[in-house]
Design a protein around this motif. Structure first.
Motif, PDB file in Angstrom:
ATOM      1  N   VAL A 130       0.844  -1.257   0.023  1.00  0.00           N
ATOM      2  CA  VAL A 130       0.094   0.066  -0.139  1.00  0.00           C
ATOM      3  C   VAL A 130       0.677   1.242  -0.022  1.00  0.00           C
TER       4      VAL A 130
ATOM      5  N   GLY B 269       1.982   2.388  -3.381  1.00  0.00           N
ATOM      6  CA  GLY B 269       0.763   2.937  -4.238  1.00  0.00           C
ATOM      7  C   GLY B 269       0.001   1.805  -4.680  1.00  0.00           C
ATOM      8  N   LEU B 270       0.138   0.581  -4.433  1.00  0.00           N
ATOM      9  CA  LEU B 270      -0.282  -0.539  -4.879  1.00  0.00           C
ATOM     10  C   LEU B 270      -1.882  -0.651  -4.494  1.00  0.00           C
ATOM     11  N   SER B 271      -2.821  -0.872  -5.541  1.00  0.00           N
ATOM     12  CA  SER B 271      -4.381  -1.229  -5.007  1.00  0.00           C
ATOM     13  C   SER B 271      -4.547  -2.484  -4.441  1.00  0.00           C
ATOM     14  N   ASN B 272      -5.550  -2.561  -4.047  1.00  0.00           N
ATOM     15  CA  ASN B 272      -5.955  -3.998  -3.323  1.00  0.00           C
ATOM     16  C   ASN B 272      -5.986  -5.000  -4.200  1.00  0.00           C
ATOM     17  N   LYS B 273      -6.517  -4.765  -5.498  1.00  0.00           N
ATOM     18  CA  LYS B 273      -6.425  -5.551  -6.871  1.00  0.00           C
ATOM     19  C   LYS B 273      -5.073  -5.989  -6.978  1.00  0.00           C
ATOM     20  N   GLN B 274      -4.109  -5.085  -7.094  1.00  0.00           N
ATOM     21  CA  GLN B 274      -2.631  -5.412  -7.501  1.00  0.00           C
ATOM     22  C   GLN B 274      -1.984  -6.099  -6.300  1.00  0.00           C
TER      23      GLN B 274
ATOM     24  N   GLU C   9      -8.852 -10.765  -3.407  1.00  0.00           N
ATOM     25  CA  GLU C   9      -8.897  -9.213  -3.402  1.00  0.00           C
ATOM     26  C   GLU C   9      -9.815  -8.892  -1.885  1.00  0.00           C
TER      27      GLU C   9
ATOM     28  N   LYS D  67      -8.700  -7.004   1.424  1.00  0.00           N
ATOM     29  CA  LYS D  67      -9.634  -6.105   2.117  1.00  0.00           C
ATOM     30  C   LYS D  67      -9.718  -6.360   3.627  1.00  0.00           C
TER      31      LYS D  67
ATOM     32  N   ARG E 209      -6.249   4.393   4.102  1.00  0.00           N
ATOM     33  CA  ARG E 209      -4.857   3.493   3.586  1.00  0.00           C
ATOM     34  C   ARG E 209      -3.628   4.621   3.435  1.00  0.00           C
ATOM     35  N   THR E 210      -3.753   5.888   3.157  1.00  0.00           N
ATOM     36  CA  THR E 210      -2.958   6.802   3.095  1.00  0.00           C
ATOM     37  C   THR E 210      -2.271   7.206   4.434  1.00  0.00           C
TER      38      THR E 210
END
Length: 165
Positions: free
Chosen positions: A111, A114-119, A128, A132, A147-148
């Motif tokens: 995270v 910068g990766l998304s949950n899917k990535q 996924e 989560k 997340r940030t």
């Protein structure tokens, strides 16, 4: 294990684990009492889930616990951490990042780049929805609202006290 089962579920945990130390007990209960959560975890329970969780959610929790993770319903873990940190004469002085499991550290580190949950799910070969669940636990443990904020806490902690992985 249900805490409200006849004979009191909490009393059954220690004998079960003494006979079968490799067992992984998950509590499925209506009790939201911090004392029950803490007592169960202190006795060796690996999961604490509230009744009302859907079948898919429960299956994911059981899979996580079977894989060696510990799981506490995020709202309860947040309350437990809050209670611990506000208890008189027992301040929490450890870095909350250290409370994360190895898998949660992997997720939050991804995270943080910068990766998304899917990535993240693709990279770690997870569903996924499992990512989560990890994120919910991470946010709760770090007392981060998003997340940030979790990524920032990870970066700040990593710079201060963790060697590069």
């Amino acid at each position: 294990m249900d805490l409200s089962m006849p004979g009191e579920g909490l009393k059954a945990i220690e004998p079960i684990l003494s006979l079968s130390p490799n067992s992984r007990i998950v509590v499925l209960t209506v009790s939201e009492a911090s004392e029950d959560v803490a007592a169960a975890l202190n006795q060796g329970v690996k999961g604490y889930v509230l009744k009302g969780i859907g079948s898919r959610g429960l299956a994911e929790v059981l899979s996580l616990v079977a894989a060696g993770e510990t799981y506490v319903t995020p709202s309860l873990s947040a309350r437990l951490l809050s209670n611990l940190s506000s208890a008189p004469h027992s301040p929490i002085t450890t870095d909350p990042i250290r409370s994360l499991s190895d898998r949660e550290l992997e997720v939050v580190s991804l995270v943080a780049v910068g990766l998304s949950n899917k990535q993240i799910a693709i990279k770690l070969d997870l569903h996924e929805k499992t990512v989560k669940h990890h994120m919910s636990s991470i946010l709760s443990k770090l007392q981060a609202s998003n997340r940030t904020e979790a990524a920032m806490k990870y970066h700040n902690s990593a710079k201060a006290s963790f060697p590069r992985r």
